[in-house]
Structures are given as C-alpha cells and as structure tokens.
Design a protein around this motif. Structure first.
Motif, PDB file in Angstrom:
ATOM      1  N   GLU A 128      35.349  37.634  20.177  1.00  0.00           N
ATOM      2  CA  GLU A 128      34.157  36.863  19.776  1.00  0.00           C
ATOM      3  C   GLU A 128      32.915  37.750  19.751  1.00  0.00           C
ATOM      4  N   MET A 129      32.777  38.618  20.750  1.00  0.00           N
ATOM      5  CA  MET A 129      31.622  39.507  20.809  1.00  0.00           C
ATOM      6  C   MET A 129      31.652  40.555  19.691  1.00  0.00           C
ATOM      7  N   GLY A 135      36.051  43.619  15.488  1.00  0.00           N
ATOM      8  CA  GLY A 135      36.992  42.791  16.225  1.00  0.00           C
ATOM      9  C   GLY A 135      37.563  43.469  17.456  1.00  0.00           C
ATOM     10  N   PHE A 136      38.335  42.698  18.204  1.00  0.00           N
ATOM     11  CA  PHE A 136      39.062  43.236  19.358  1.00  0.00           C
ATOM     12  C   PHE A 136      40.447  42.612  19.394  1.00  0.00           C
ATOM     13  N   GLU A 137      41.445  43.426  19.738  1.00  0.00           N
ATOM     14  CA  GLU A 137      42.817  42.939  19.884  1.00  0.00           C
ATOM     15  C   GLU A 137      43.556  43.925  20.771  1.00  0.00           C
ATOM     16  N   GLY A 138      44.387  43.417  21.676  1.00  0.00           N
ATOM     17  CA  GLY A 138      45.015  44.259  22.692  1.00  0.00           C
ATOM     18  C   GLY A 138      45.842  45.407  22.147  1.00  0.00           C
ATOM     19  N   ASN A 139      46.637  45.153  21.119  1.00  0.00           N
ATOM     20  CA  ASN A 139      47.480  46.217  20.565  1.00  0.00           C
ATOM     21  C   ASN A 139      46.645  47.267  19.840  1.00  0.00           C
ATOM     22  N   ALA A 140      45.625  46.812  19.130  1.00  0.00           N
ATOM     23  CA  ALA A 140      44.713  47.749  18.470  1.00  0.00           C
ATOM     24  C   ALA A 140      44.006  48.614  19.505  1.00  0.00           C
ATOM     25  N   GLN A 141      43.659  48.014  20.633  1.00  0.00           N
ATOM     26  CA  GLN A 141      42.972  48.763  21.691  1.00  0.00           C
ATOM     27  C   GLN A 141      43.905  49.794  22.321  1.00  0.00           C
ATOM     28  N   THR A 142      45.188  49.479  22.417  1.00  0.00           N
ATOM     29  CA  THR A 142      46.147  50.443  22.949  1.00  0.00           C
ATOM     30  C   THR A 142      46.152  51.716  22.114  1.00  0.00           C
ATOM     31  N   LYS A 189      32.444  33.541  12.077  1.00  0.00           N
ATOM     32  CA  LYS A 189      32.339  32.956  13.399  1.00  0.00           C
ATOM     33  C   LYS A 189      33.481  31.981  13.642  1.00  0.00           C
ATOM     34  N   ARG A 190      34.061  32.038  14.842  1.00  0.00           N
ATOM     35  CA  ARG A 190      35.205  31.220  15.262  1.00  0.00           C
ATOM     36  C   ARG A 190      36.483  31.570  14.500  1.00  0.00           C
ATOM     37  N   ALA A 191      36.524  32.730  13.868  1.00  0.00           N
ATOM     38  CA  ALA A 191      37.763  33.169  13.216  1.00  0.00           C
ATOM     39  C   ALA A 191      38.825  33.393  14.280  1.00  0.00           C
ATOM     40  N   PRO A 192      40.092  33.060  13.983  1.00  0.00           N
ATOM     41  CA  PRO A 192      41.148  33.271  14.972  1.00  0.00           C
ATOM     42  C   PRO A 192      41.377  34.761  15.228  1.00  0.00           C
ATOM     43  N   LEU A 193      41.934  35.060  16.381  1.00  0.00           N
ATOM     44  CA  LEU A 193      42.269  36.431  16.733  1.00  0.00           C
ATOM     45  C   LEU A 193      43.227  37.009  15.694  1.00  0.00           C
ATOM     46  N   LEU A 406      29.004  39.810  30.721  1.00  0.00           N
ATOM     47  CA  LEU A 406      28.910  41.257  30.918  1.00  0.00           C
ATOM     48  C   LEU A 406      28.545  41.954  29.616  1.00  0.00           C
ATOM     49  N   PHE A 407      29.206  41.561  28.538  1.00  0.00           N
ATOM     50  CA  PHE A 407      28.957  42.194  27.239  1.00  0.00           C
ATOM     51  C   PHE A 407      27.494  42.013  26.838  1.00  0.00           C
ATOM     52  N   LYS A 408      27.002  40.800  26.935  1.00  0.00           N
ATOM     53  CA  LYS A 408      25.619  40.527  26.523  1.00  0.00           C
ATOM     54  C   LYS A 408      24.612  41.273  27.402  1.00  0.00           C
TER      55      LYS A 408
END
Length: 466
Positions: A128-129, A135-142, A189-193, A406-408
């Motif tokens: 969301e942030m 965007g953010f996604e766990g596998n992409a972050q790996t 905004k509010r797009a799914p992961l 925390l992000f904000k």
C-alpha cells in the motif's frame, strides 16, 4: 550492470547451457563447488539470520515450539533435497545428469528471505505504501535482497571492492524466481497485491532468462526445475508443519478441521475453488463435485471418516474412538511427529517430472493429483481456519498498523530516522521510498515493534540504539 556469474557444476548444468564461464576473473577455489559457495554466502547474511525473528504462523514469543521463518526455511530446504534425491534416483533423464542438491538447498533456504515482519499483513501494508513507487511483494523482495540490498566485498583479480548483492550464480537466482511477471511502477489505490519482480530488477531477470535458456523457446512462465521443486517443498511444509503448529496451539483438531469442511458451506466452496485453481495450473484434472473433496480430506486423517450405523450403541462407540484419536493427534507430541513424518515421506515419494527435452533446465516437477489434492485442501483449510481466525487476525492487523506508521514516520523525517548506514543509501537513491521499504521489510517482528515504541510509545531510553 556487471554480467552475472554463470558457472555451475555437473553434466546436467552443462547440458542446460549454464556452465559457460565465470564472473569476471574469479577463480574457482579448490574443493569448493559453485552452488555450495552460493549457499555459504546466503547463510552468513544478516537477512538470513533475521528470519528467526519473523513469524511463520504463530508469534514465536507465545511458545518455543512454534516455527518461525528460519525453521520453516530449513524444513523446506530439507524437503527440497529429499525430492531432488528421489528424482535423481527414479527419473531416467536425471539418473546420469543429477539435479544439484546444493542448489536445491539454497533455494529452500532463500525462498522466504523477502518476507517482511508480521506476515501477510506486513506485506500488504508495504505494498500500500509503495503503490506509486513500484509496489512490494515478498518474492520480488527476495530477488532484490540477493542482487541489491545485501552487501559483500567482491574480489576481482588484484582488486577488492564493495558490491551490492551477493554475486551469486545465475542458476541460484533463477531457483527463487517464482513469478514471471513485472510489477508495474504505478498501480491504482486499493489494487490487489501482485506477485512478480520489481521493474528495477527487470534487467537482471532478462539476463537470468537469456543465460539459463539461451536461444531456447519456452512456453508459459519461466521457471526452472529447482524452483518448481522448492515450491512443492514449500507447499508440503506449509500444509504439514503449519498444521502441526495449529494442533499444538489448540487452534485446531482433526475433527474440527473436517467438521468445518463438511458443515461450513462458505469454507467448503472456498477450498474447492482454490484447490481446483491449483490443479488446473499443474495441468491435473479438476474436481467435479464436493464428494471428491470430502474423500481427499478424509484421507489426510485416516480413521476419522464419518461412518453410518444402524443402532445407537455402535454409533456411540465409534464416536468415542474418533474422539480418542482426535485428541491423541492434537495433544500427543509423539503421535503428531509420527503423523507429520509419514505424511512428508509419502508426499516426497509422490513427485513426478515433466521433462523438457528442448531445455532441461525448464523441466517441471509436480505432485501427483492425489497428493496435490491433500496438500492444497490442507493449505486452504489452514488459511481459512487459522490465519483468518480472529485471534491471529488481531495480531496481524496490529502489525499492519505498525508497518504503515513506521513508513510514514521515516518518510516524513526525510530519512533522518534511518540508521547511519541506511542514510547514505537513502541520500544516493533516486527512489527513496524503496530504501525505506527495504529497511522496514528487513525488520524482525520484535525490532519493528521496538522501533515503533521508540517513536510513538513513552518512557523510551535515549541510549538504546535503533
């Protein structure tokens, strides 16, 4: 961008076209194989160690028994190598050209590296942030952690320099590339992961593909044999050991799980639809009726099936037996260990391979249909009954608030709240939101909570470092 290292070991990897040269002038160390070196680099990283402080299903502070992301990753790594050993033994195409077990172990250990604190809600909060910033996604972050955020001193010839990323082989990076989709830089905004890889990693992904499958045509998503094995191992561990944790916690019993499936129409349809979706993806025949769903679910807990009797005495005796077995599995650790060990062994033995003659690297492993039914049914039941239960939801939603706040706060401070080593990255980056995201994603649950308390709580010591 420097060329990615391409080396590998074994006939199978030469045939796959990935054993053609090394990174720059780096010489192979005597006795150290390439994928084992990648494994060593991984386990010495802070990102790997921090997995011990990230929740798998239940918060670790509740009990020493519960798994965390680190112990889960160790189990996935072991199951991955078990599947690899079986394939190397029984599949004709791999008898002489074996799948590398070090690479499978690496994939299992690395697959959850990018997961943020507080589980799926922490992931949604960061996404969301970052909706307008990649965007953010766990596998992409790996993938980003392995190629960018983790830092290592790299020696090339006589020179040593600091590098972003662990300087891993192409094939090791390919083993964790689960989703062949680039996440858009901006989403509504509010797009799914969205699962995939960041646009900032697009050049790396392109190079991985070109070197793993040079001049080869592949249909469908890009996914290596090691990645498909790791995914199976992850599903086996998730559906078995998360179940064991929920039994130990008292959140579920075998009878309560089956009862929800038999008696709750919403849960039944959800599990049915999601299981069929995964069967279709694996090119298995889909279920046609709920009867097949009930039959497969009942096989998981052999002996806990519903039986019909003509007289009340027999029904009462049968109910007593079912209750005894139900409580034994739920409360007795030895019975649970026997149940999970037999289940994992059975599922490892239920793997099969669709061999890709044109590009062996892109061969695909999958579970047999019967085994996949059991795995998927338990996965989705566990999600509906435990992860979405009110007790866990309260913890996760609180975690989502912590991540967003925390992000904000860090963003509003212009990066001044970041530790010193992160401040330099923040100043040098064109996407400063991504640096904040990287920092928070790497936090353990406890560190995120303490950092939040230091900003928004009371009585915080000025001398405790952030």
């Amino acid at each position: 961008m420097k060329p990615l290292p391409l080396y590998g070991d074994g006939d199978y990897y030469r045939l796959s076209g990935i054993n053609v040269g090394k990174h720059c002038d780096k010489e192979r160390e005597p006795g150290r194989l390439s994928f084992r070196k990648d494994y060593s680099r991984l386990i010495h990283t802070p990102a790997f160690r921090r997995l011990q402080g990230k929740t798998q299903l239940f918060p670790g502070y509740e009990s020493d028994f519960f798994r965390n992301r680190l112990t889960h990753s160790l189990e996935v790594a072991q199951i991955s190598t078990g599947i690899g050993e079986r394939i190397n033994s029984v599949e004709p195409e791999f008898e002489s050209s074996h799948i590398d077990l070090d690479l499978l172990e690496f994939a299992g250990l690395a697959h959850d590296l990018g997961h943020p604190p507080f589980g799926h809600n922490g992931e949604r909060a960061l996404d969301e942030m970052m909706l307008a910033f990649g965007g953010f996604e766990g596998n992409a972050q790996t993938l980003r952690i392995l190629t960018c955020t983790e830092r290592k001193l790299i020696k090339v010839g006589e020179n040593t320099y600091s590098d972003l990323g662990l300087d891993l082989t192409v094939r090791s990076l390919a083993s964790i590339l689960k989703y062949d989709t680039e996440i858009p830089e901006q989403r509504k905004k509010r797009a799914p992961l969205q699962k995939g890889y960041y646009s900032s990693s697009a050049d790396i992904v392109k190079e991985i593909k070109s070197k793993v499958a040079p001049r080869k045509q592949h249909q469908g998503d890009f996914r290596t044999i090691e990645c498909s094995i790791m995914e199976i191992a992850d599903d086996i561990a998730y559906s078995t050991y998360d179940l064991e944790d929920s039994l130990h916690a008292g959140f579920s019993t075998p009878v309560s799980i089956l009862s929800a499936l038999f008696n709750d129409g919403v849960i039944r349809k959800t599990v049915f639809d999601r299981t069929n979706k995964e069967l279709k993806k694996a090119k298995h025949e889909e279920m046609q009726s709920f009867d097949e769903l009930f039959e497969a679910a009942s096989l998981v807990f052999d002996g806990l099936t519903e039986a019909g009797f003509s007289d009340k005495t027999s029904s009462a005796l049968e109910a007593t037996k079912i209750y005894k077995l139900d409580q034994q599995i739920a409360q007795d650790s030895l019975t649970r260990t026997k149940f999970t060990a037999e289940r994992v062994g059975k599922l490892i033995g239920s793997t099969e391979v669709k061999y890709n003659e044109h590009c062996p690297a892109l061969s695909q492993a999958r579970l047999t249909r019967e085994a996949m039914l059991e795995v998927e049914i338990l996965k989705h039941l566990n999600y509906e009954l435990n992860i979405r239960s009110p007790r866990l939801a309260v913890v996760e939603y609180r975690g989502k608030d912590i991540v967003c706040e925390l992000f904000k706060a860090i963003d509003n401070s212009g990066g001044s709240l970041l530790p010193d080593d992160w401040k330099q990255l923040y100043r040098d980056s064109r996407n400063k939101k991504r640096i904040i995201c990287d920092f928070i994603a790497g936090m353990t649950d406890r560190y995120a909570t303490e950092f939040h308390n230091s900003l928004f709580g009371s009585g915080k010591s000025l001398f405790k470092p952030i």
